[in-house]
Write an enzyme that holds these catalytic residues in place. Structure first.
Site, PDB file in Angstrom:
ATOM      1  N   ASP A 179       0.845  -1.185   0.000  1.00 15.54           N
ATOM      2  CA  ASP A 179       0.000   0.000   0.000  1.00 15.54           C
ATOM      3  C   ASP A 179       0.886   1.243   0.000  1.00 15.54           C
ATOM      4  OD1 ASP A 179      -2.173  -1.687   0.199  1.00 15.54           O
ATOM      5  OD2 ASP A 179      -2.370  -1.462   2.367  1.00 15.54           O
ATOM      6  N   ARG A 180       0.339   2.350  -0.472  1.00 13.28           N
ATOM      7  CA  ARG A 180       1.140   3.573  -0.633  1.00 13.28           C
ATOM      8  C   ARG A 180       1.785   3.999   0.681  1.00 13.28           C
ATOM      9  NH1 ARG A 180       0.801   9.342  -1.026  1.00 13.28           N
ATOM     10  NH2 ARG A 180      -1.238   9.352  -0.038  1.00 13.28           N
TER      11      ARG A 180
END
Length: 303
Positions: free
Chosen positions: A135-136
Site C-alpha cells: 500500500d502507498r
C-alpha cells in the site's frame, strides 16, 4: 535478447514442453514464447515443444523481446536497492510512494523509479515486472523481476507460499496472544471501492501474528502473510479490535509519532533457480516507525 541454456539429464526421454515446465516455464509463458518471438532450440536447431529431448541434449531458450510500455513514465529519483542481479531487483519503498502508477500518481510511483533505474543501468528490458506490492503508506521491501521468465517463476512461488514476506507492525492496544493464526475470509465492504472487511463470502485469508513486545497502549507485532489479499493485515487486526496505529481507513490517525499506518515489510525471501540459491533481503526500520516503537511500546525508555 536474453537466453538460457540447460543440459538434459536422466535416463528417460521427455517432451520439450515437459522439460521447460520443470524449469519454471508456465503454459501461458510457452504461448508467449511461441507467438511473440521467442525461440526454443535443441542442440542448436529450432524445435517445437512437442519434440522430444533425451539425455545429453542441450536445450536453449531465447526469451521473446519485451516492448517498452510508453504509458509508464520515467522517474530518475534514486532507489534504495536491497538486492540486484541480472534477474531480480529488490528495493526499499518509502512510505508515501505508490507501488505502481495510477491516475492519482502517474509519474512517480515505485515502478516509475525502477524504470529509470533500469534505463540508467542499461538493462536488456525496461519493463517493470512488479512481483510484490505494498500500500502507498506502507514501507519496506518490494520485489521486481527483470524479465517475464523471472516474473513467472516468482508468481509460481507466491502461489505456492514459497516467497516469504515478513512484516513489522504496531497495533493499538495490548494484543492478548503471543502467537495467533488469523484465518478469516476478506471481501469488499459494501458501498466502498477501497475498503475491505471480514465477510463469510470473501476470499480465504491467513495471517500469522507474533507479539514481540507490548505496553498497555500498543503492541509490536511480527507478521507473516500466507495469502495476499488487499489490506489483509490491516483488515484482520482491525476486525479483532487492534487496528494499526495511524491507520485512518480502519482505525484512527491520531498518533503524534507516525502519520500513516504503522506497517513495514521488513524481510522478503525467495529462491533463485538461475543461481540456485535462496535470496533474503532486509529493509531497515524507517525513522517514524522506530520513533513510534520507542515512545508507545517501550515508553519507559524515553521518560
Amino acid at each position: 535478447m536474453t537466453t538460457f541454456n540447460w543440459e538434459m539429464k536422466g535416463p528417460s526421454r521427455e517432451h520439450v514442453r515437459t522439460f521447460l515446465t520443470a524449469h519454471g516455464i508456465t503454459r501461458s509463458f510457452m504461448k508467449r514464447i511461441k507467438f511473440h518471438g521467442g525461440i526454443v532450440r535443441k542442440n542448436g536447431r529450432e524445435v517445437r515443444v512437442t519434440d522430444m529431448v533425451e539425455a545429453g541434449d542441450h536445450v536453449q531458450l531465447t526469451l521473446p523481446p519485451e516492448p517498452d510500455n510508453p504509458n509508464v513514465a520515467v522517474s530518475h529519483i534514486p532507489l534504495e536497492v536491497l538486492y540486484e542481479d541480472d534477474h531480480f531487483l529488490v528495493v526499499n519503498k518509502p512510505a508515501g510512494v505508490a507501488s505502481v502508477p495510477s491516475h492519482l500518481y502517474p509519474n512517480d510511483s515505485l515502478a516509475n523509479r525502477v524504470k529509470g533505474h533500469l534505463l540508467k543501468e542499461g538493462a536488456d528490458s525496461h519493463v517493470t515486472h512488479i512481483v510484490t506490492r505494498l500500500d502507498r503508506e506502507t514501507s519496506g521491501a518490494v520485489v521486481f523481476a527483470k524479465h517475464h521468465y523471472a516474473h513467472s517463476i516468482l508468481d509460481w512461488q507466491l502461489k505456492n507460499h514459497e516467497l516469504s514476506k515478513r512484516y513489522v507492525a504496531v497495533a493499538a492496544g495490548l494484543f492478548p496472544e503471543r502467537q495467533l493464526m488469523i484465518n478469516q475470509p476478506i471481501g469488499r465492504q459494501p458501498g466502498s471501492f477501497i475498503k475491505r472487511m471480514v465477510r463469510p463470502d470473501g476470499r480465504e485469508a491467513q495471517t500469522q501474528v507474533q507479539r514481540l513486545a507490548a505496553s498497555q497502549t500498543a503492541s509490536l507485532l511480527a507478521i507473516q502473510l500466507h495469502t495476499g489479499r488487499t489490506h489483509q493485515i490491516r483488515v484482520h487486526l482491525a476486525n479483532l479490535g487492534f487496528p494499526l496505529i495511524g491507520d485512518w481507513l480502519y482505525g484512527t490517525q491520531t498518533d503524534p509519532y507516525i502519520h500513516r499506518q504503522a506497517l513495514h515489510c521488513a524481510r522478503v525471501s525467495f529462491y533463485s533457480p538461475f543461481d540456485q540459491k535462496k535470496i533474503t533481503c532486509y529493509a531497515p526500520l524507517p525513522a517514524d516507525l522506530a520513533s513510534l516503537i520507542n515512545h508507545e511500546v517501550y515508553p519507559s525508555r524515553v521518560r
